[in-house]
Scaffold this active site. Structure first.
Site, short mmCIF file in Angstrom:
data_model
loop_
_atom_site.label_atom_id
_atom_site.label_comp_id
_atom_site.label_asym_id
_atom_site.label_seq_id
_atom_site.Cartn_x
_atom_site.Cartn_y
_atom_site.Cartn_z
N TRP A 29 1.45 -7.04 -0.91
CA TRP A 29 1.17 -7.52 0.44
C TRP A 29 2.54 -7.85 1.04
O TRP A 29 3.22 -8.76 0.58
CB TRP A 29 0.37 -8.81 0.39
CG TRP A 29 -1.11 -8.82 0.22
CD1 TRP A 29 -2.00 -9.36 1.09
CD2 TRP A 29 -1.90 -8.38 -0.91
NE1 TRP A 29 -3.29 -9.27 0.58
CE2 TRP A 29 -3.25 -8.67 -0.65
CE3 TRP A 29 -1.57 -7.75 -2.12
CZ2 TRP A 29 -4.28 -8.36 -1.52
CZ3 TRP A 29 -2.59 -7.45 -3.00
CH2 TRP A 29 -3.93 -7.74 -2.71
N ILE A 39 0.92 -0.31 -0.83
CA ILE A 39 1.53 -1.23 0.12
C ILE A 39 0.48 -1.71 1.10
O ILE A 39 -0.30 -0.90 1.63
CB ILE A 39 2.68 -0.53 0.88
CG1 ILE A 39 3.78 -0.08 -0.08
CG2 ILE A 39 3.24 -1.42 1.98
CD1 ILE A 39 4.74 0.94 0.51
N LYS A 40 0.45 -3.02 1.34
CA LYS A 40 -0.45 -3.59 2.33
C LYS A 40 0.38 -4.26 3.43
O LYS A 40 1.18 -5.14 3.15
CB LYS A 40 -1.39 -4.62 1.70
CG LYS A 40 -2.32 -5.28 2.72
CD LYS A 40 -3.09 -6.44 2.11
CE LYS A 40 -3.96 -7.13 3.18
NZ LYS A 40 -4.61 -8.35 2.67
N VAL A 41 0.17 -3.82 4.66
CA VAL A 41 0.83 -4.44 5.82
C VAL A 41 -0.19 -4.61 6.93
O VAL A 41 -1.31 -4.11 6.85
CB VAL A 41 2.04 -3.62 6.32
CG1 VAL A 41 3.20 -3.67 5.35
CG2 VAL A 41 1.64 -2.17 6.59
#
Length: 306
Positions: A169, A203-205
């Site tokens: 995150w 990937i977390k955005v």
């Protein structure tokens, strides 16, 4: 589990990973109604840590029960379920093998003033609970960002050595960033690139706005006319920043919003090339049948059926 050619192509981008990590990524990518498509929808339930129980679950009281979230993710046909240690432990035996799980190994809370998170679980906890991945939050821009990055480095080394995938995150905040700047395009793309450089498998955005926060970055965006007028264009740029699309990137659902607004956002994520969504409050704060209907719509959008 028969792996599709699409998933094999995604896994081929992870050239430095061992078979254990790739197998766990494959489990997530092949699970649920989007299995094999390269698209993902993940249910994250770490909001109790971050915001407190009433703010998280009072809108839909059955959601106080950890079993509720496991069952919601399974019945909706999602790709994975992510939660802190206690939430996963509370249903790990009942739901063993039913859906890939992601152990969130650090957390913050709304009582704190510092932009930092505590490490709250271990890689061995993830192995004990049968998790496919660990999840870790970094705050690029925070006064504590370098300590968080170093914690992530150590956990990533251990996780990958034991065949466990890593989800990061990457949420810019603190330091010199304005509140508006936390979701500015240049900052979100930078955050995604940060996570890729740190070895994130997923990937977390957050979905970026058209704002530009950094003066030097703004000059470059304007000089090279980097498209940012639509969300789809901005998502495409974040994917570009994530090693030209060689990394799996999912976008958060953010604050609770109306169904039409959320569906429009999901379509633009899809059109921009996002791998998918990791969406919590916008689902589990709704009554169960309404949440299932909403997740059905989201999945159909990623399938190209809506």
């Amino acid at each position: 589990m028969k792996i599709t050619q699409r998933v094999k192509r995604i896994l081929a981008n992870y050239e430095g990973e061992n078979p254990g990590v790739k197998a766990n990524l494959a489990r997530i990518l092949m699970e649920g109604r989007l299995g094999g498509t390269g698209r993902l929808v993940i249910l994250p339930v770490d909001q109790g840590f971050e915001h407190g129980p009433a703010r998280s679950f009072a809108p839909n009281p059955p959601a106080y029960d950890p079993h509720y979230h496991y069952q919601l993710a399974i019945d909706a046909g999602l790709s994975a379920y992510a939660a802190p240690l206690g939430m996963l432990e509370a249903g790990a035996d009942t739901f063993a093998g039913a859906i890939p799980t992601i152990l969130k190994v650090n957390s913050s809370n709304s009582l704190a003033t510092e932009k930092d998170q505590a490490v709250t679980a271990t890689v061995d906890d993830a192995l004990r609970l049968g998790c496919s991945a660990i999840g870790f939050t970094i705050y690029p821009g925070s006064e504590y960002q370098f300590e968080m990055i170093e914690e992530l480095r150590e956990l990533t080394l251990e996780a990958k050595s034991k065949g466990v995938a890593v989800v990061v995150w990457s949420y810019p905040r603190g330091g010199m960033l304005s509140k508006k700047g936390e979701t500015a395009l240049d900052v979100c793309a930078y955050a995604a690139h940060h996570a890729a450089l740190l070895g994130a498998n997923i990937i977390k955005v957050k979905p970026p706005t058209a704002d530009l926060e950094q003066d030097e970055a703004k000059k470059v965006y304007e000089k090279y006319d980097i498209a940012r007028s639509t969300l789809a264009e901005r998502i495409s740029h974040v994917m570009q920043a994530s090693f030209a699309g060689r990394r799996i990137v999912v976008f958060s659902g953010g604050n609770a919003k109306g169904t039409d607004e959320l569906m429009d956002e999901i379509r633009q994520l899809r059109d921009g090339g996002a791998n998918g969504s990791i969406i919590g409050r916008n689902t589990f704060q709704r009554p169960r049948e309404e949440a299932l209907a909403l997740l059905d719509q989201i999945i159909k959008i990623y399938q190209g059926k809506a």
